[in-house]
Write a protein that holds these residues in place. Structure first.
Motif, PDB file in Angstrom:
ATOM      1  N   PRO A  44       0.815  -1.219   0.000  1.00  0.00           N
ATOM      2  CA  PRO A  44       0.000   0.000   0.000  1.00  0.00           C
ATOM      3  C   PRO A  44       0.847   1.267   0.000  1.00  0.00           C
ATOM      4  N   LEU A  45       1.995   1.195   0.667  1.00  0.00           N
ATOM      5  CA  LEU A  45       2.879   2.360   0.677  1.00  0.00           C
ATOM      6  C   LEU A  45       3.380   2.665  -0.735  1.00  0.00           C
ATOM      7  N   ILE A  46       3.753   1.624  -1.459  1.00  0.00           N
ATOM      8  CA  ILE A  46       4.267   1.801  -2.822  1.00  0.00           C
ATOM      9  C   ILE A  46       3.201   2.368  -3.744  1.00  0.00           C
ATOM     10  N   PHE A  47       1.997   1.787  -3.697  1.00  0.00           N
ATOM     11  CA  PHE A  47       0.944   2.289  -4.585  1.00  0.00           C
ATOM     12  C   PHE A  47       0.425   3.653  -4.127  1.00  0.00           C
ATOM     13  N   GLY A  48       0.483   3.915  -2.825  1.00  0.00           N
ATOM     14  CA  GLY A  48       0.137   5.257  -2.348  1.00  0.00           C
ATOM     15  C   GLY A  48       1.105   6.287  -2.891  1.00  0.00           C
ATOM     16  N   ALA A  49       2.400   5.913  -2.912  1.00  0.00           N
ATOM     17  CA  ALA A  49       3.404   6.814  -3.486  1.00  0.00           C
ATOM     18  C   ALA A  49       3.164   6.996  -4.981  1.00  0.00           C
ATOM     19  N   LEU A  50       2.774   5.921  -5.641  1.00  0.00           N
ATOM     20  CA  LEU A  50       2.516   5.976  -7.089  1.00  0.00           C
ATOM     21  C   LEU A  50       1.414   6.984  -7.418  1.00  0.00           C
ATOM     22  N   ILE A  51       0.295   6.899  -6.708  1.00  0.00           N
ATOM     23  CA  ILE A  51      -0.790   7.837  -6.991  1.00  0.00           C
ATOM     24  C   ILE A  51      -0.446   9.232  -6.472  1.00  0.00           C
ATOM     25  N   GLY A  82       8.326  15.029  -2.863  1.00  0.00           N
ATOM     26  CA  GLY A  82       7.480  13.856  -2.668  1.00  0.00           C
ATOM     27  C   GLY A  82       8.292  12.602  -2.423  1.00  0.00           C
ATOM     28  N   PHE A  83       9.427  12.491  -3.112  1.00  0.00           N
ATOM     29  CA  PHE A  83      10.284  11.323  -2.916  1.00  0.00           C
ATOM     30  C   PHE A  83      10.861  11.311  -1.504  1.00  0.00           C
ATOM     31  N   ALA A  84      11.212  12.498  -0.996  1.00  0.00           N
ATOM     32  CA  ALA A  84      11.731  12.579   0.375  1.00  0.00           C
ATOM     33  C   ALA A  84      10.653  12.171   1.380  1.00  0.00           C
ATOM     34  N   VAL A  85       9.416  12.622   1.134  1.00  0.00           N
ATOM     35  CA  VAL A  85       8.320  12.241   2.029  1.00  0.00           C
ATOM     36  C   VAL A  85       8.090  10.737   1.969  1.00  0.00           C
ATOM     37  N   PRO A 123      -4.454   5.343  -0.191  1.00  0.00           N
ATOM     38  CA  PRO A 123      -4.869   6.744  -0.395  1.00  0.00           C
ATOM     39  C   PRO A 123      -4.308   7.681   0.664  1.00  0.00           C
ATOM     40  N   VAL A 124      -4.190   7.205   1.896  1.00  0.00           N
ATOM     41  CA  VAL A 124      -3.628   8.045   2.964  1.00  0.00           C
ATOM     42  C   VAL A 124      -2.217   8.493   2.573  1.00  0.00           C
ATOM     43  N   THR A 125      -1.419   7.539   2.100  1.00  0.00           N
ATOM     44  CA  THR A 125      -0.050   7.869   1.673  1.00  0.00           C
ATOM     45  C   THR A 125      -0.062   8.887   0.531  1.00  0.00           C
ATOM     46  N   GLY A 126      -0.947   8.677  -0.450  1.00  0.00           N
ATOM     47  CA  GLY A 126      -1.032   9.594  -1.591  1.00  0.00           C
ATOM     48  C   GLY A 126      -1.395  11.005  -1.173  1.00  0.00           C
ATOM     49  N   PHE A 127      -2.369  11.137  -0.280  1.00  0.00           N
ATOM     50  CA  PHE A 127      -2.781  12.473   0.179  1.00  0.00           C
ATOM     51  C   PHE A 127      -1.686  13.141   1.009  1.00  0.00           C
ATOM     52  N   ILE A 128      -1.032  12.365   1.893  1.00  0.00           N
ATOM     53  CA  ILE A 128       0.009  12.943   2.754  1.00  0.00           C
ATOM     54  C   ILE A 128       1.195  13.424   1.919  1.00  0.00           C
ATOM     55  N   ILE A 129       1.585  12.629   0.904  1.00  0.00           N
ATOM     56  CA  ILE A 129       2.679  13.058   0.023  1.00  0.00           C
ATOM     57  C   ILE A 129       2.352  14.404  -0.625  1.00  0.00           C
ATOM     58  N   ASN A 130       1.102  14.566  -1.056  1.00  0.00           N
ATOM     59  CA  ASN A 130       0.720  15.816  -1.711  1.00  0.00           C
ATOM     60  C   ASN A 130       0.544  16.968  -0.731  1.00  0.00           C
ATOM     61  N   ALA A 131       0.130  16.644   0.494  1.00  0.00           N
ATOM     62  CA  ALA A 131      -0.030  17.701   1.495  1.00  0.00           C
ATOM     63  C   ALA A 131       1.325  18.255   1.928  1.00  0.00           C
ATOM     64  N   LEU A 132       2.362  17.420   1.888  1.00  0.00           N
ATOM     65  CA  LEU A 132       3.681  17.821   2.383  1.00  0.00           C
ATOM     66  C   LEU A 132       4.656  18.185   1.267  1.00  0.00           C
ATOM     67  N   SER A 133       4.246  18.029   0.001  1.00  0.00           N
ATOM     68  CA  SER A 133       5.200  18.214  -1.100  1.00  0.00           C
ATOM     69  C   SER A 133       4.644  19.183  -2.140  1.00  0.00           C
ATOM     70  N   LYS A 134       5.570  19.892  -2.788  1.00  0.00           N
ATOM     71  CA  LYS A 134       5.191  20.765  -3.893  1.00  0.00           C
ATOM     72  C   LYS A 134       5.633  20.200  -5.238  1.00  0.00           C
TER      73      LYS A 134
END
Length: 240
Positions: free
Chosen positions: A64-71, A158-161, A142-153
């Motif tokens: 889920p972490l990998i696919f969350g990062a993907l989206i 996003g890769f660091a997150v 989805p949680v991972t996907g949203f958090i990456i976008n909330a913390l990244s520009k």
């Protein structure tokens, strides 16, 4: 329309080498579980079955972490291309646009987690447990996907997150070492709940504090709420 979205998403993943690698990562994890770990156990005498919950949780919760990062990266691309803003002038709402993509990645993650748990063949889970654990774990994507976008520009941030989120993955695995009330210190991480339910399914209900269904449904409520909070955080940050 949704078929067009899926084709567009697939083409986007194929264009980016890093995203292309991420798609096939669950297969790599499943092969490790199926061949490498049993080989190491056979040659070293390591009791693989005794630690089946820890091993399966380690392998399956990465998916889920990998696919969350993907989206998450895909949405970052959309932000760069101003697609989220363009959506505002179409009949499709931003909520519908994001919901479809998050449902799609949850479904893909569900299939992938199920495949990793099944193909690893480290412990024979019942079909009901296989399906339910896979579904609960997949809701973390989805949680991972949203958090990456909330913390990244952008994708570099996003890769660091994503790397930071990867370190959090160890938390559910560590929680399996505790069988008393201290285990709930780890409960804030969504992977805690499917990991504990998985442990009960393998070792029985007398070992841990809660039953399989108590871990499962508490986790289900928690992860759904976490998705809602992460979505609202994302909207507040990106200000579309």
């Amino acid at each position: 329309m949704y078929a067009t979205f899926m084709i567009s998403e697939w083409k986007k993943w194929q264009r980016d080498p890093m995203m292309g690698i991420l798609i096939f990562y669950p297969l790599f994890l499943a092969l490790i579980g199926r061949y490498l770990l049993p080989y190491i156990a056979d040659t070293s005498g390591f009791p693989l079955e005794m630690y089946a919950d820890i091993i399966l949780a380690s392998l399956s919760l990465m998916t889920p972490l990998i696919f969350g990062a993907l989206i998450g990266f895909s949405v970052l691309d959309d932000r760069d291309d101003q697609i989220l803003t363009s959506i505002q002038v179409t009949p499709l709402s931003l909520y519908q646009f994001l919901s479809f993509r998050m449902l799609m990645i949850t479904f893909i993650s569900f299939i992938a987690v199920m495949f990793v748990l099944w193909f690893s063949d480290i412990y024979q889970l019942s079909l009901a447990v296989l399906l339910s654990i896979s579904f609960l774990a997949a809701l973390g994507a989805p949680v991972t996907g949203f958090i990456i976008n909330a913390l990244s520009k952008n994708k570099i941030e996003g890769f660091a997150v994503m790397k930071g989120a990867g370190t959090v993955l160890i938390v559910p695995v560590l929680s399996l070492l505790f069988t008393d009330a201290r285990e709930f210190f780890f409960a804030v991480v969504p992977g805690f709940w499917p990991a504990k339910a998985l442990s009960v399914a393998i070792h029985g209900e007398s070992v841990l504090l809660l039953t399989y269904y108590q871990y499962y449904f508490a986790g289900l409520v928690y992860v759904v709420l976490l998705n809602i909070l992460a979505y609202r955080w994302f909207l507040g940050k990106v200000k579309v």
